[in-house]
Structure formats: structure tokens, C-alpha cells
Design a protein around this motif. Sequence first.
Motif, short mmCIF file in Angstrom:
data_model
loop_
_atom_site.label_atom_id
_atom_site.label_comp_id
_atom_site.label_asym_id
_atom_site.label_seq_id
_atom_site.Cartn_x
_atom_site.Cartn_y
_atom_site.Cartn_z
N MET A 1 10.69 1.82 5.73
CA MET A 1 10.15 1.28 7.16
C MET A 1 11.26 0.96 7.92
N GLU A 2 12.22 0.70 7.54
CA GLU A 2 13.42 0.71 8.48
C GLU A 2 14.19 1.72 9.33
N ARG A 3 13.74 2.87 8.57
CA ARG A 3 14.46 4.02 9.20
C ARG A 3 14.07 4.21 10.57
N SER A 4 14.91 4.88 11.43
CA SER A 4 14.57 5.03 12.91
C SER A 4 13.44 5.98 13.05
N SER A 5 13.36 7.02 12.26
CA SER A 5 12.32 8.13 12.29
C SER A 5 10.97 7.63 11.74
N HIS B 1 0.74 -1.19 0.22
CA HIS B 1 0.07 -0.01 0.06
C HIS B 1 0.98 1.29 -0.08
N MET B 2 1.88 1.29 0.91
CA MET B 2 2.88 2.43 0.97
C MET B 2 3.55 2.70 -0.39
N ALA B 3 3.79 1.71 -1.08
CA ALA B 3 4.78 1.82 -2.27
C ALA B 3 3.67 2.50 -3.27
N GLU B 4 2.42 2.13 -3.23
CA GLU B 4 1.40 2.59 -4.19
C GLU B 4 1.09 4.00 -3.98
N ILE B 5 0.88 4.31 -2.74
CA ILE B 5 0.82 5.75 -2.43
C ILE B 5 2.01 6.60 -2.59
N ILE B 6 2.98 6.49 -2.35
CA ILE B 6 4.18 7.52 -2.33
C ILE B 6 5.22 7.22 -3.75
N GLY B 7 4.55 6.06 -4.55
CA GLY B 7 5.24 5.92 -5.97
C GLY B 7 6.50 5.26 -5.78
N VAL B 8 6.82 4.32 -5.25
CA VAL B 8 8.30 3.70 -5.16
C VAL B 8 7.87 2.31 -5.04
N SER B 9 8.80 1.45 -5.43
CA SER B 9 9.00 -0.07 -5.68
C SER B 9 8.59 -0.63 -4.18
N LYS B 10 8.26 -1.86 -4.02
CA LYS B 10 8.13 -2.53 -2.76
C LYS B 10 9.35 -2.44 -1.76
N ARG B 11 10.58 -2.79 -2.48
CA ARG B 11 11.81 -3.01 -1.83
C ARG B 11 11.90 -1.80 -1.14
N VAL B 12 11.86 -0.55 -1.96
CA VAL B 12 12.11 0.95 -1.29
C VAL B 12 11.27 1.02 -0.27
#
Length: 65
Positions: free
Chosen positions: A35-39, A19-30
Motif C-alpha cells: 500500500m505504500e508503493r507510489s504506484s 482484506h487485501m492480504a486475504e485476497i492476494i495471499g500475503v501477510s498483513k504486514r506485506v
Amino acid sequence: MSNKATTLEAYPLVLTATHMAEIIGVSKRVAYEIMERSSFPLIRIGRCKRVTREALFKWLNEQYT
């Protein structure tokens, strides 16, 4: 026919990386890398990674300030 939501409100309250990839226009891997960023407001449910729709948009807005 596409399974993508037509409006942001059509997405579920708790979003997956897909869902997040679709919303912000990036690949699923990105999306997973973000999601792994501390912030990032990640919710872990077992091995699953999720984010609330509200927290995602709040986080996105904070990236521009």
C-alpha cells in the motif's frame, strides 16, 4: 467457521489491508508495504489506509504487463 469472504464479490467495495492480504495471499504486514508503493491506488482516510476493490484488481492486472 471462517469469516473470510467466499467470493471476491462478497468483499466490501472499499478494502482494508486485512482484506487485501486475504485476497492476494500475503501477510498483513506485506499488504501494508504494498500500500505504500507510489504506484498503488491508496485512499487515506485519516490514519486509515484503504483501496477500492476495483482499483486493487486493476492495479494487480497492471503488475503483469
